[in-house]
Each structure stands twice: as structure tokens, then as C-alpha cells.
Design an enzyme around this catalytic site. Structure first.
Site, PDB file in Angstrom:
ATOM      1  N   SER A  15       0.678  -1.214   0.272  1.00  0.00           N
ATOM      2  CA  SER A  15       0.035  -0.119   0.048  1.00  0.00           C
ATOM      3  C   SER A  15       0.915   1.112  -0.007  1.00  0.00           C
ATOM      4  O   SER A  15       0.492   2.235  -0.675  1.00  0.00           O
ATOM      5  CB  SER A  15      -0.862  -0.004   1.161  1.00  0.00           C
ATOM      6  OG  SER A  15      -0.323   0.202   2.377  1.00  0.00           O
ATOM      7  N   ASN A  16       1.996   1.188   0.639  1.00  0.00           N
ATOM      8  CA  ASN A  16       2.980   2.500   0.527  1.00  0.00           C
ATOM      9  C   ASN A  16       3.442   2.566  -0.908  1.00  0.00           C
ATOM     10  O   ASN A  16       3.531   3.827  -1.240  1.00  0.00           O
ATOM     11  CB  ASN A  16       4.127   2.345   1.587  1.00  0.00           C
ATOM     12  CG  ASN A  16       3.493   2.662   2.953  1.00  0.00           C
ATOM     13  OD1 ASN A  16       3.535   3.896   3.342  1.00  0.00           O
ATOM     14  ND2 ASN A  16       3.543   1.790   3.813  1.00  0.00           N
ATOM     15  N   ARG A  67      22.589 -14.639   5.289  1.00  0.00           N
ATOM     16  CA  ARG A  67      22.317 -13.008   4.988  1.00  0.00           C
ATOM     17  C   ARG A  67      23.295 -12.424   3.888  1.00  0.00           C
ATOM     18  O   ARG A  67      22.851 -11.587   3.003  1.00  0.00           O
ATOM     19  CB  ARG A  67      22.221 -12.392   6.123  1.00  0.00           C
ATOM     20  CG  ARG A  67      21.817 -10.804   6.051  1.00  0.00           C
ATOM     21  CD  ARG A  67      22.057  -9.984   7.129  1.00  0.00           C
ATOM     22  NE  ARG A  67      21.558 -10.591   8.324  1.00  0.00           N
ATOM     23  CZ  ARG A  67      20.031 -10.513   8.676  1.00  0.00           C
ATOM     24  NH1 ARG A  67      19.189  -9.781   7.875  1.00  0.00           N
ATOM     25  NH2 ARG A  67      19.653 -11.136   9.757  1.00  0.00           N
ATOM     26  N   MET A  92      10.549  -6.811   4.921  1.00  0.00           N
ATOM     27  CA  MET A  92      10.654  -7.468   6.247  1.00  0.00           C
ATOM     28  C   MET A  92      12.015  -8.202   6.350  1.00  0.00           C
ATOM     29  O   MET A  92      12.009  -9.238   6.823  1.00  0.00           O
ATOM     30  CB  MET A  92       9.435  -8.130   6.609  1.00  0.00           C
ATOM     31  CG  MET A  92       8.247  -7.575   6.342  1.00  0.00           C
ATOM     32  SD  MET A  92       8.207  -6.201   7.276  1.00  0.00           S
ATOM     33  CE  MET A  92       7.820  -6.937   8.824  1.00  0.00           C
ATOM     34  N   ARG A  93      13.194  -7.458   5.562  1.00  0.00           N
ATOM     35  CA  ARG A  93      14.404  -8.185   5.851  1.00  0.00           C
ATOM     36  C   ARG A  93      15.229  -6.948   6.693  1.00  0.00           C
ATOM     37  O   ARG A  93      15.225  -5.956   6.195  1.00  0.00           O
ATOM     38  CB  ARG A  93      15.159  -8.554   4.745  1.00  0.00           C
ATOM     39  CG  ARG A  93      14.280  -9.443   3.956  1.00  0.00           C
ATOM     40  CD  ARG A  93      13.663 -10.856   4.523  1.00  0.00           C
ATOM     41  NE  ARG A  93      14.992 -11.741   5.041  1.00  0.00           N
ATOM     42  CZ  ARG A  93      14.768 -12.944   6.007  1.00  0.00           C
ATOM     43  NH1 ARG A  93      13.417 -12.902   6.221  1.00  0.00           N
ATOM     44  NH2 ARG A  93      15.496 -13.530   6.534  1.00  0.00           N
ATOM     45  N   ILE A  94      16.032  -7.534   7.705  1.00  0.00           N
ATOM     46  CA  ILE A  94      17.242  -6.675   8.226  1.00  0.00           C
ATOM     47  C   ILE A  94      18.405  -6.683   7.213  1.00  0.00           C
ATOM     48  O   ILE A  94      18.766  -7.572   6.820  1.00  0.00           O
ATOM     49  CB  ILE A  94      17.457  -7.100   9.685  1.00  0.00           C
ATOM     50  CG1 ILE A  94      16.278  -7.280  10.608  1.00  0.00           C
ATOM     51  CG2 ILE A  94      18.635  -6.492  10.117  1.00  0.00           C
ATOM     52  CD1 ILE A  94      16.512  -8.009  11.686  1.00  0.00           C
ATOM     53  N   HIS A 111       8.200   2.981   9.126  1.00  0.00           N
ATOM     54  CA  HIS A 111       7.784   2.192  10.292  1.00  0.00           C
ATOM     55  C   HIS A 111       6.436   2.523  11.149  1.00  0.00           C
ATOM     56  O   HIS A 111       6.311   3.807  11.400  1.00  0.00           O
ATOM     57  CB  HIS A 111       9.055   2.210  11.213  1.00  0.00           C
ATOM     58  CG  HIS A 111       8.680   1.284  12.423  1.00  0.00           C
ATOM     59  ND1 HIS A 111       8.960   0.099  12.400  1.00  0.00           N
ATOM     60  CD2 HIS A 111       8.418   1.392  13.570  1.00  0.00           C
ATOM     61  CE1 HIS A 111       8.725  -0.695  13.590  1.00  0.00           C
ATOM     62  NE2 HIS A 111       8.440   0.443  14.241  1.00  0.00           N
ATOM     63  N   VAL A 146      18.053  -2.135  13.845  1.00  0.00           N
ATOM     64  CA  VAL A 146      16.844  -2.157  13.208  1.00  0.00           C
ATOM     65  C   VAL A 146      16.072  -0.643  13.754  1.00  0.00           C
ATOM     66  O   VAL A 146      15.940  -0.495  14.973  1.00  0.00           O
ATOM     67  CB  VAL A 146      16.037  -3.360  13.826  1.00  0.00           C
ATOM     68  CG1 VAL A 146      14.664  -3.543  13.592  1.00  0.00           C
ATOM     69  CG2 VAL A 146      16.938  -4.580  13.662  1.00  0.00           C
TER      70      VAL A 146
HETATM   71  C1  GRF Z   1       3.497  -0.544   6.820  1.00  0.00           C
HETATM   72  O1  GRF Z   1       2.771  -0.652   8.045  1.00  0.00           O
HETATM   73  C2  GRF Z   1       4.843  -0.388   7.166  1.00  0.00           C
HETATM   74  O2  GRF Z   1       5.129   0.624   8.043  1.00  0.00           O
HETATM   75  C3  GRF Z   1       5.718  -1.648   7.657  1.00  0.00           C
HETATM   76  O3  GRF Z   1       4.989  -2.733   6.970  1.00  0.00           O
HETATM   77  C4  GRF Z   1       3.846  -2.383   6.342  1.00  0.00           C
HETATM   78  C5  GRF Z   1       3.612  -2.314   4.968  1.00  0.00           C
HETATM   79  O4  GRF Z   1       2.628  -2.162   4.292  1.00  0.00           O
HETATM   80  N1  GRF Z   1       6.935  -1.428   7.521  1.00  0.00           N
HETATM   81  P1  GRF Z   1       2.342  -1.930   2.977  1.00  0.00           P
HETATM   82  O5  GRF Z   1       2.953  -3.339   2.276  1.00  0.00           O
HETATM   83  O6  GRF Z   1       3.340  -0.748   2.398  1.00  0.00           O
HETATM   84  O7  GRF Z   1       0.839  -2.219   2.616  1.00  0.00           O
END
Ligand code: GRF
Length: 192
Positions: A15-16, A67, A92-94, A111, A146
Site C-alpha cells: 500500500s505504501n 544473509r 521485512m528483511r534486516i 515504520h 533495526v
Molecule cells: C507498513 O505498516 C510499514 O510501516 C511496515 O510494513 C507495512 C507495510 O505495508 N514497515 P504495505 O506493504 O506498504 O501496505
């Protein structure tokens, strides 16, 4: 204003990413999204990017035994583009210091908490369960710790008695889309 080249890294819904794409389409963001990369081949955001004609690639962390090898593969793909900025949008990876030293451009992340409170993957639930009354989101530069890099912008939301976890997640997400796009625009203004 000339456009800057960005790559958006995702792991899921996107969504972002959608907010960034929409701002570009509105002529409201001097940015060229040159590629969307996901570590998750099933990320819904990949389909969204493809529908918009944006190049996508998958660098699946599960294909690498550690990694460092995953990051080397990611760096190789990123190096193909002349990037000004990498946007982690639910990635979702560091990323290690080695990655950040070698990537050659700024990296920012969105975040869903008011950092430095509630770092980590379950930030909204952690803050909600803790009972905080002011929640929110943060855009920050990425460093090797992180959710710890320099803060670029934050937006707060007052939690109402009537809010549940889902409603507050939605309110935070809507703010994320605004501050993430704003932050990218401001970086584009200085770099473009
Ligand atoms: C968001 O809440 C962002 O802050 C977090 O992961 C989520 C990702 O959402 N890091 P989307 O995939 O952008 O919808």
C-alpha cells in the site's frame, strides 16, 4: 525539477508502494520508480507494480544460505540501476552494515510507530497492547540497527476509546502514506 531514480523494496501488500505510484501519476512526486524488488515472490505489491508497467524483480532470501549471500544478490540487482534513493516499503528483511556501505545511495524506511518506541515487526500490536494513547508512524534513514536511523518525519494519532487494533492500523497506514511520500519528495528536492 529533474526526477530522481528510486527503487522500492517490498515484502507484501504494497500500500505504501501504491501511494508512491499514485503521487507519481498525479505529477506530485519528481521520481522515476525504476524497479520494485521483493524478497517474497508472492508479495501482492509485485502485481501492482507490474500492472503499472514498472519493472519487478524477486530476490528471495530463501534461495540463499545466509544473509551475506542474499544481500550480495540484492546489491547486484540494485547496481544495475543508477539509483538516488531506495525506499523500504514494508520490506521485512534486516539489512546489514555491509549492505548499507556498499549500496551507494540513501535508504529510507517507513515504520508504524513513533520511534524510538516500539521497534520491530509487530510495532502496532505492541503499542496497542501496551496501551499507549498516542500512536503513529516514522520515516527514517536506515542504518545497520533495526528501526534506529535518523528520523526524517513522524505523524501521531490519538487512540480513541472506540479504536480496536484494526482501526488503529488503518489510521496509522493512512498517515504512513502521507509522510512517506512527503519524505521522498523532500529528498528529491535536495537531490534532483
Ligand atoms: C507498513 O505498516 C510499514 O510501516 C511496515 O510494513 C507495512 C507495510 O505495508 N514497515 P504495505 O506493504 O506498504 O501496505
Amino acid at each position: 525539477m529533474s526526477k530522481i531514480n528510486i527503487s522500492v523494496l517490498i515484502s507484501g501488500r504494497g500500500s505504501n508502494l501504491a501511494a508512491i505510484i499514485e503521487a507519481c501519476k498525479q505529477g506530485d512526486l519528481p521520481v522515476r520508480i525504476v524497479r520494485v524488488i521483493s524478497n517474497n515472490p508472492d508479495a501482492k505489491g509485485l502485481l501492482l507494480a507490474q500492472k503499472e508497467g514498472i519493472r519487478t524483480d524477486v530476490v528471495n532470501h530463501k534461495d540463499y544460505s545466509n544473509r551475506k549471500l542474499f544481500e550480495e544478490a540484492l546489491l547486484k540487482v540494485l547496481a544495475e540501476d543508477n539509483l538516488d534513493l531506495i525506499c523500504l516499503a514494508g520490506f521485512m528483511r534486516i539489512l546489514s552494515e555491509h549492505f548499507l556501505i556498499n549500496v551507494n545511495c540513501k535508504v529510507i524506511n517507513i515504520h508504524p510507530s513513533l520511534l524510538p518506541a516500539f521497534k520491530g515487526a509487530n510495532a502496532v500490536k505492541d503499542a496497542f497492547d501496551y496501551g499507549v494513547k498516542i500512536m503513529g508512524c516514522t520515516v527514517h534513514y536506515v542504518n545497520s540497527e533495526v528501526d534506529s536511523g535518523e528520523i526524517i518525519d513522524q505523524e501521531s494519532i490519538k487512540r480513541l476509546e472506540s479504536d480496536n487494533l484494526d482501526s488503529i492500523k488503518q489510521k496509522i497506514l493512512e498517515k504512513e502514506h502521507i509522510i512517506f511520500v512527503n519524505a521522498i519528495r523532500n529528498i528529491a528536492k535536495i537531490s534532483g
